[in-house]
Design an enzyme around this catalytic site. Structure first.
Site, PDB file in Angstrom:
ATOM      1  N   GLU A  49      -6.674  -7.471  -0.604  1.00 27.14           N
ATOM      2  CA  GLU A  49      -7.145  -7.501   0.789  1.00 27.14           C
ATOM      3  C   GLU A  49      -8.634  -7.211   0.761  1.00 27.14           C
ATOM      4  O   GLU A  49      -9.052  -6.066   0.616  1.00 27.14           O
ATOM      5  CB  GLU A  49      -6.430  -6.464   1.666  1.00 27.14           C
ATOM      6  CG  GLU A  49      -5.012  -6.805   2.035  1.00 27.14           C
ATOM      7  CD  GLU A  49      -4.426  -5.827   3.047  1.00 27.14           C
ATOM      8  OE1 GLU A  49      -5.214  -5.062   3.664  1.00 27.14           O
ATOM      9  OE2 GLU A  49      -3.200  -5.814   3.223  1.00 27.14           O
TER      10      GLU A  49
ATOM     11  N   GLU B  25       0.832  -1.205   0.000  1.00 29.14           N
ATOM     12  CA  GLU B  25       0.000   0.000   0.000  1.00 29.14           C
ATOM     13  C   GLU B  25       0.874   1.265   0.000  1.00 29.14           C
ATOM     14  O   GLU B  25       0.634   2.208   0.766  1.00 29.14           O
ATOM     15  CB  GLU B  25      -0.960   0.003   1.202  1.00 29.14           C
ATOM     16  CG  GLU B  25      -2.069  -1.024   1.069  1.00 29.14           C
ATOM     17  CD  GLU B  25      -3.158  -0.878   2.121  1.00 29.14           C
ATOM     18  OE1 GLU B  25      -4.292  -1.286   1.839  1.00 29.14           O
ATOM     19  OE2 GLU B  25      -2.868  -0.361   3.219  1.00 29.14           O
TER      20      GLU B  25
END
Length: 593
Positions: A238, A161
């Site tokens: 995710e 991320e």
């Protein structure tokens, strides 16, 4: 370089040239007792998963800059990968270097983040050189487990991320090249939050597959990923089906029906998925992370995450709901769904031996020496646990004790051994009213590291006392500091309760034994206790706190043994109990939907 086992087409994955959809679940080996890895992996396959995903925590695998790679116990990643292969599961590997994961420091080692000038997660040579040295020792033992060598690992993530943190493309290219130059031939991917086009753009690399993270708004999130990446597989790397808890909050849950409906939408759209979390596990020891937005907020010991498989490995409502959804889109094993495992309960433990903490701390060969002003934990090289700071107060009377810069993260203050107050980073505490009984009174400050920030710009924030300390404006000088990492309790001088000089209103170790016939999972309940740490047979279960929401600590069956077992608590405050209980049901506190 050979063709990777996992490749991409215009709209999907190919595994060895055949169409393949990744149906994965996140499970962190370092949050599960290693003797339970096989059980958890089997349950993953039986739910219908063909892949599992795990992070790799740099801070545990390389706890010191010059230490050899740690690959044993909870950190025996090669063994975990072997077990995954034996279960017929593929693996998505996320080695970071940054992992977030609500893990201490986001997985970045404190010996690195404590450098005040370093630019973390950037092309700063101080960071990339340390990363290169780490990968030099991490990757060689993992190469046999890559798909290129008939291993289970079919894809490896570049950073984590990153678009939510920075935009240093040169750094991302460095991580990419660092993996390739050390023998990683598998498909590489990045992941970023789907809710921000900027995050997707800043965290991506040309020629590397982009994936997205999100928990809802399925069509909107997939459309954002497709707008960013016009061709290639759509993958939610995710898919958030629950959430984590901070101390003082309610326990987070997500309705199983809602999560299953979103999973169905994902799979119906042809996307691949990694369920976060399939099985959350536990932040054993001092491994929990923290967040810091408006204030510092440490993560609880349980990482249950309201996952498909609960903290103790039992299938929950989501397990059954997800299995039904997966069966609509992919083959699911015909074997029976695992039953809930038997639990121990109804056992009372009498903690009838005791040892006060402060005398023990000063008796250890743990002094870092004397300093004019207090040092931070980073300055004397302590990664976790507690530190005891001691000096004398030059004048008697009432006044204000001021901690310049505050404390990291919780400080208990004592004068001549008597407790006089608590300061918390969470409350931005810096000042404590104080009455000093006589000149030369001893001032003790016991500081607890409650977990390193795991997300955002505050990663690496210092622990311990964060600046000079004054009383009525006069600086207190001449500090003796003692480390308390609590890695070994074998020297704690336990005595029968009631014979020691210190009262039980001060921090103390408490010890008791209990007998069982056959080990099984259980949960440690501590009614009447307030805050501290718990160990069973030397295994550090983690932190407890009556602030909640978590009310019990998970005890894995392999920690126990037939016959006598040993329980040790470090209780930091006054206790109204000398007993603990083993119960067959967890209590993670009141629910926050």
């Amino acid at each position: 370089m050979r063709t990777p086992a996992l490749t991409t087409s215009s709209d999907g994955f190919l595994l060895h040239g055949e169409p393949f959809r990744i149906i994965s679940g996140a499970m962190h080996y370092f949050r599960i007792h290693p003797d339970l890895w096989a059980d958890r992996l089997r349950k993953a396959r039986l739910m219908g998963l063909n892949t599992v995903e795990t992070y790799v925590p740099w801070n545990l695998h390389q706890p010191d800059p010059d230490s050899p790679l740690v690959l044993d116990g909870l950190l025996d990643l090669p063994r975990y990968l072997s077990l995954a292969r034996a279960e017929g599961l593929h693996v998505l590997l996320r080695p970071g270097p940054y992992i977030c994961a609500e893990w201490d420091g986001g997985g970045l080692p404190s010996w690195l983040t404590s450098d005040p000038d370093i630019r973390l997660r950037s092309s700063d040579p101080r960071f990339t050189n340390a990363l290169d040295r780490y990968l030099d020792i991490l990757l060689p033992p993992l190469l046999p487990y890559m798909a290129a060598n008939d291993g289970p690992v079919i894809a490896v993530q570049v950073e984590n991320e990153y678009g939510a943190y920075g935009d240093d493309t040169a750094y991302l290219k460095h991580v990419h090249q660092a993996l390739r130059s050390r023998g990683i031939e598998e498909l590489l991917l990045t992941c970023d939050q789907a809710g921000s086009a900027h995050h997707l753009a800043a965290g991506s690399l040309p020629g590397v597959l982009s994936t997205a993270t999100f928990g809802g708004r399925i069509e909107e999130s997939l459309a954002a990923l497709r707008a960013h990446q016009p061709e290639g597989p759509l993958m939610c790397s995710e898919f958030w089906i629950g959430w984590f808890d901070h101390w003082g909050e309610e326990h987070h849950v997500r309705d199983a029906e809602s999560a299953a409906a979103d999973l169905d939408r994902l799979l119906a759209a042809g996307a691949s998925v990694n369920i976060y979390m399939f099985h959350g596990g536990t932040n054993f020891g001092f491994t929990n992370g923290a967040n810091h937005d408006q204030c510092y907020a440490p993560i609880v010991t349980s990482y249950d995450y309201d996952a498909a498989l609960g903290e103790s490995g039992d299938p929950g409502p989501k397990y059954h709901a997800f299995r039904e959804v997966i069966a609509r889109h992919a083959p699911v094993p015909e074997e029976p769904v695992p039953a809930v495992s038997p639990k121990l309960g109804g056992i009372t433990v009498e903690l009838d031996r005791r040892a006060p903490l402060l005398p023990y701390a000063t008796s250890l060969d743990s002094s870092v020496g004397r300093s004019e002003h207090p040092l931070t934990m980073e300055e004397f090289g302590q990664r976790s646990g507690y530190a005891l700071y001691r000096t004398t107060l030059p004048e008697a009377g009432d006044g204000l004790l001021h901690f310049e810069g505050g404390v990291g993260d919780r400080a208990q203050v004592f004068v001549d051994g008597a407790p006089v107050g608590v300061l918390e980073r969470e409350r931005h505490d810096e000042t404590l009213p104080l009455r000093v009984p006589h000149p030369g009174a001893t001032l003790d400050v016991l500081v607890e590291n409650m977990g390193g920030v795991n997300y955002g710009p505050r990663i690496g924030a210092a622990k311990g006392l964060l600046g000079p300390v004054t009383f009525n404006g006069t600086a207190l000088l001449g500090w003796d500091t003692h480390r308390l990492p609590l890695a070994d309790l074998s020297t704690v001088p336990f005595a029968p309760a009631g014979t020691e000089a210190a009262p039980v209103t001060v921090p103390a170790f408490h010890r008791g034994t209990f007998a069982i016939e056959t080990p099984a999972d259980t949960f440690l309940a501590l009614p009447g206790w307030t805050k501290g740490q718990a160990w069973i047979n030397g295994f550090h279960l983690g932190r407890y706190w009556n602030r909640g929401p978590q009310r019990t600590l998970y005890v894995p069956a392999p920690v126990l043994r037939p016959g006598a077992n040993d329980l040790v608590l470090l209780e930091l405050n006054a206790t109204t109990s000398a007993r603990a209980r083993l119960t067959d049901t967890p209590d993670l506190g009141p629910v926050k939907p």
